[in-house]
Design an enzyme around this catalytic site. Structure first.
Site, PDB file in Angstrom:
ATOM      1  N   GLU A  15      42.037  42.004  43.743  1.00 43.27           N
ATOM      2  CA  GLU A  15      43.170  41.017  44.137  1.00 43.27           C
ATOM      3  C   GLU A  15      43.434  40.042  42.590  1.00 43.27           C
ATOM      4  O   GLU A  15      42.520  39.913  42.211  1.00 43.27           O
ATOM      5  CB  GLU A  15      42.448  40.098  45.173  1.00 43.27           C
ATOM      6  CG  GLU A  15      42.346  41.020  46.171  1.00 43.27           C
ATOM      7  CD  GLU A  15      42.074  40.116  47.673  1.00 43.27           C
ATOM      8  OE1 GLU A  15      41.975  39.162  47.379  1.00 43.27           O
ATOM      9  OE2 GLU A  15      41.635  40.775  48.563  1.00 43.27           O
TER      10      GLU A  15
ATOM     11  N   HIS B 102      46.170  37.845  51.082  1.00 38.13           N
ATOM     12  CA  HIS B 102      44.730  37.303  51.371  1.00 38.13           C
ATOM     13  C   HIS B 102      44.967  35.717  51.879  1.00 38.13           C
ATOM     14  O   HIS B 102      44.453  34.949  51.400  1.00 38.13           O
ATOM     15  CB  HIS B 102      43.748  37.234  50.124  1.00 38.13           C
ATOM     16  CG  HIS B 102      42.430  37.166  50.420  1.00 38.13           C
ATOM     17  ND1 HIS B 102      41.372  37.596  49.849  1.00 38.13           N
ATOM     18  CD2 HIS B 102      41.722  36.344  51.507  1.00 38.13           C
ATOM     19  CE1 HIS B 102      40.311  37.218  50.346  1.00 38.13           C
ATOM     20  NE2 HIS B 102      40.601  36.256  51.291  1.00 38.13           N
TER      21      HIS B 102
END
Ligand SMILES: O=C(O)[C@H](O)COP(=O)(O)O
Length: 315
Positions: A265, A286
């Site tokens: 990420e 997220h």
């Protein structure tokens, strides 16, 4: 007392909750590792989200550190053993974002079952795709399978049962008998992993990322699922094999997926490109645990934990 916060949080709550402390609040600091390490020399506490690596190198630069506040529940970015060895307490914001994640799971499931997520742009392009969507499915009567049955999974199950779903769950850490399977809106069925995978219409993951859970949902696991099942991952990216998931979706061996978390990420373009052109996928950055309400609760809980610990130790 010195507090360093290298990721975003509710600044008002931070300052109001730690009066008299020297506070370094710089949400961009997480991107500048050297600067972060350089300002930890006098830190009594650090408050982080999921991007700051609280590892041996960071702890070495923070000789006075006594507390790590975690603005979330996943602890995979924190070296818990190293913290324990140094007597540094770690405080996750347990419970503070459960509702946000549960609502993300349920809303994604409903939208994917009905197939309506792509409709606004299609209609704006002049595509009155009524025929394509009239086979959308109701959530009522479907079976939700949960992997992991901690507090977020329970909040998800409460909502699913209230919507008329059946719910089964695999959690090797819980006894098969006991009151924990009885929720206010109904009963959850404990099952083996294989049975959860094979029986569910919607699968949702609720386990931390550990060596034991990495790629727990791989090609073989996906192959056991119903060909129209929906997979939702708002836990941690590495728990599911993203490449295998994309392949199964592309081959029509799954009904859809919602991914809020990724192995890396932000994900490199090659990772998200796997899902390009698939109409039955929701990808989000997220944010399942982030909402206006949970952001406030998470900041409050974390500040309180850190303050209580530092004050308790000072007495
Ligand atoms: O672990 C969590 O609770 C979620 O990932 C949200 O927290 P974060 O945004 O701080 O990672």
């Amino acid at each position: 007392m010195q507090i360093v916060v290298p990721e975003f949080m509710e600044e008002d709550i931070l300052r109001a909750g730690l009066p008299g402390c020297g506070i370094t609040y710089d949400p961009g600091l997480v991107e500048r590792r050297e600067d972060l390490l350089a300002c930890l020399g006098g830190a009594d506490a650090i408050i982080v989200r999921n991007r700051t690596r609280v590892d041996a190198a960071l702890l070495e630069k923070a000789p006075k550190l006594r507390a790590v506040g975690r603005l979330g529940v996943g602890l995979d970015n924190i070296d818990l053993q190293a913290c324990k060895a140094r007597g540094i307490a770690v405080f996750p914001a347990s419970g503070a974002n459960d509702i946000s994640v549960a609502e993300y799971v349920i809303s994604s499931a409903m939208v994917l079952l009905r197939g309506i997520h792509a409709m606004p742009s299609r209609l704006a392009d002049g595509d009155w795709a009524r025929a394509a969507l009239m086979n959308g499915r109701e959530i009522s009567g479907k079976r939700l399978g949960l992997i992991g049955f901690g507090s977020i999974a329970r909040e998800t199950a409460v909502r699913a049962l209230a919507l008329g779903m059946e719910v089964s769950a695999f959690d090797p850490h819980l006894a098969a008998e006991g009151p924990h399977w009885r929720l206010k809106s109904g009963q959850v069925q404990p099952e083996a992993l294989e049975a959860v995978l094979a029986g569910c219409d919607v699968l949702s993951l609720h386990v931390p990322l550990t060596a034991a859970t990495r790629h727990m949902v791989d090609a073989a696991a996906l192959g056991r699922m119903k060909p129209d099942a929906i997979v939702i991952n708002a836990a941690r990216g590495g728990v599911i094999d993203e490449a295998a998931l994309a392949e199964a979706l592309r081959a029509g061996r799954l009904g859809g997926a919602a991914l809020d978390v990724f192995e890396t990420e932000p994900p490199p373009q090659a990772d998200t490109a796997r899902f390009a052109g698939l109409g039955n996928v929701i990808l989000t950055p997220h944010i399942a645990g982030l909402s206006r309400e949970s952001n406030l609760r998470v900041s409050e809980v974390t500040v309180r934990s850190v303050r209580n610990h530092l004050q308790g130790e000072a007495l």
